[in-house]
Design an enzyme around this catalytic site. Structure first.
Site, short mmCIF file in Angstrom:
data_model
loop_
_atom_site.label_atom_id
_atom_site.label_comp_id
_atom_site.label_asym_id
_atom_site.label_seq_id
_atom_site.Cartn_x
_atom_site.Cartn_y
_atom_site.Cartn_z
N SER A 147 0.82 -1.21 0.00
CA SER A 147 0.00 0.00 0.00
C SER A 147 0.86 1.26 0.00
O SER A 147 1.99 1.27 0.49
CB SER A 147 -0.92 0.00 1.21
OG SER A 147 -0.19 0.25 2.40
N GLU B 27 6.69 -0.24 -5.29
CA GLU B 27 5.55 -0.52 -6.16
C GLU B 27 4.32 -0.45 -5.26
O GLU B 27 4.06 -1.37 -4.49
CB GLU B 27 5.70 -1.88 -6.84
CG GLU B 27 4.77 -2.07 -8.03
CD GLU B 27 3.46 -2.71 -7.64
OE1 GLU B 27 2.46 -1.95 -7.52
OE2 GLU B 27 3.43 -3.92 -7.44
N GLU C 239 10.29 -2.63 -11.91
CA GLU C 239 10.59 -4.05 -11.77
C GLU C 239 10.33 -4.74 -13.10
O GLU C 239 9.47 -4.31 -13.87
CB GLU C 239 9.73 -4.68 -10.67
CG GLU C 239 10.07 -4.16 -9.28
CD GLU C 239 9.33 -4.88 -8.18
OE1 GLU C 239 9.99 -5.33 -7.23
OE2 GLU C 239 8.09 -4.98 -8.25
#
Length: 502
Positions: free
Chosen positions: A254, A275, A483
């Site tokens: 989150s 992320e 990523e």
């Protein structure tokens, strides 16, 4: 038991012939993985893991504490020099062996994911294939570390640019993709020459531990990968981030937790990859192929049962096709079979916890209270486990909370729009910027809109963007860094410049 989505009632049917949870988890490790050994928590404590399909406890896993986190850092430090010096080709071979072993154990891993996460087995199988692909991709990338060499403009020396492993990395992963989020971080770290400590989510630790055992069998040296399961994530991760030997943090979760970790990492100036949350807009123009748009909506919304940061959260449909799109979309949603993830005909399993169901229920109730029209679903399903039906809401008010919060569930709010400028403004009206989706038969317009959307990724006429070969990441409050692809390995490399004369 399966669920009739259209009526939201539980129906008794012939019992399913699928593996019992106890059989699936029997071979899964349950202790910490530190320095190549399976060890109990330093104080001997454990915590329970539950099956979301029933709410029943299926395993007890070691509950690591701060001492265990530092022990994992010790092990990673001990292994770092040798792994850094290991040839890229050797690292590649080890990662390729990991890829092969994951494929050999794919069905068991998929069942394990389903048992502790709840997702339908078809989704779990797709996740295992996706997780394996990161091992293969970074096996190939390990031998392609970048470098530069050339004369300085003044001609007095040469400029040499090398990239070295950044050091020990702490990897924190969520529960929604327990295999893929682990391999998406571990594989590039190892390809770059880093050692690491994985802290998986407490809801789904078994899959991460199983990945650890697979890597041990594949020949990953002791201490290169360590796994600390814990219910005390905040103190344990904080202690590791304040250890001066740790130089990298990669977190998926989150935005709120991400902000906290960025503050923690600042004390030692630890490099961070984040992320974070999403609030993806799904934009359908009048000229879109309706069949393609509905199929894309089903993938973008219901992949992983809607429990994905890339899940479409807000469906903006141009008025000319609004009614027909909503009708077809609702029919597809209502037809999904809901039930235990291991059941062969299940298309939608339970949500991860009771709290997740309560959140979805709150968002739907708020939207209806503010004028939204319920097209299908919309109320909690009866029976054991944490179920919520596929739900479509129409005529959703702009001030509904469901348009502001990440839903993380099988609910699709549909909003009408008239012009391109209007939909771009609405789509960008969020603090998040992870992914967007655009459907149009006019590629020129689709590309132009994609360029105006404030998100790190855009899917055009397709409902999925994730690919090991593509740079995954967001803008604004959705994160930092990337990523996947070659960019993913660069996150674990430091740039070193050498000025050389001879």
């Amino acid at each position: 038991m399966v669920m009739d989505v259209k009526t939201n009632t539980a129906q008794q049917t012939t019992p399913f012939a699928f593996p019992a949870s106890a059989d699936v988890v029997r071979d899964a490790p349950t202790q910490l993985f530190i320095g190549g050994e399976w060890v109990p928590a330093s104080d001997g404590r454990t915590f329970a893991v539950a099956d979301p399909a029933t709410g029943e406890v299926i395993a007890s896993v070691s509950d690591g504490d701060i001492a265990d986190g530092i022990s994992a850092v010790d092990a990673a430090e001990k292994a770092f020099a040798a792994w850094k010096a290991t040839s890229p080709r050797r690292r590649s071979d080890v990662l390729m062996k990991c890829f092969q072993l994951v494929l050999e154990k794919a069905e068991w891993l998929a069942q394990l994911i389903t048992v502790e996460n709840g997702k339908a087995l078809a989704d779990a199988r797709s996740e295992v294939a996706y997780a394996a692909e990161f091992f293969r991709w970074y096996a190939e990338e390990a031998v392609r570390a970048p470098g530069e060499f050339g004369p300085a403009p003044a001609g007095a020396n040469h400029i040499i640019v090398n990239h070295e492993p950044i050091g020990i990395a702490v990897l924190v992963t969520p529960w929604n993709f327990p295999a893929a989020m682990a391999t998406r971080k571990i594989a590039p770290a190892l390809a770059a020459g880093c050692t690491c400590i994985l802290k998986p989510a407490a809801e789904t630790p078994l899959t991460a531990l199983a990945i650890g055992e697979i890597m041990r069998q594949a020949g990953v040296p002791a201490g290169v990968v360590n796994i600390v399961t814990t219910k005390k994530a905040g103190p344990v991760v904080s202690a590791m981030l304040h250890d001066k030997r740790v130089r990298k943090l990669s977190f998926t979760g989150s935005t709120g937790v991400g902000r906290t970790l960025l503050r923690e990492a600042a004390d030692q100036v630890v490099s961070c990859s984040m992320e974070l949350g999403g609030n993806a807009p799904f934009v359908v123009f009048d000229d879109a192929d309706l069949e393609t748009a509905v199929a894309g909506a089903m993938v973008a919304k219901m992949r992983n049962g809607g429990e994905a940061c890339t899940a479409a959260n807000r469906f903006y449909v141009q008025k000319g096709i609004l009614a027909e799109f909503t009708r077809r979309f609702a029919e597809e949603m209502a037809a999904l079979k809901v039930g235990p993830g291991l059941a062969p005909d299940t298309r939608l399993g339970p949500l991860i916890t009771e709290a997740a169901v309560a959140k979805v229920e709150r968002l739907v109730d708020d939207a209806i209270a503010k004028g939204a029209r319920l097209v299908t679903g919309g109320s909690r399903l009866n029976g054991d486990g944490f179920y919520y039906p596929p739900t479509v809401l129409a005529d959703v008010s702009p001030d509904a909370e469901i348009l502001r919060e990440e839903i993380f569930g099988p609910v699709a709010p549909v909003i009408a729009f008239e012009t391109e400028d209007e939909v771009v403004r609405m789509a960008n009206d969020t603090e998040y910027g992870l992914v967007s989706y655009v459907f149009s038969s006019d590629l020129k317009r689709a590309l132009a809109v994609a360029g105006r959307l404030e998100s790190g990724m855009v899917g055009i006429n397709r409902g999925v963007v994730s690919d090991a070969a593509a740079p995954f990441g967001g803008m604004k409050q959705s994160g930092l860094g990337r990523e996947g692809s070659h960019h993913g390995m660069l996150e674990y490399l430091e740039t070193k410049y050498i000025a050389a004369s001879w």
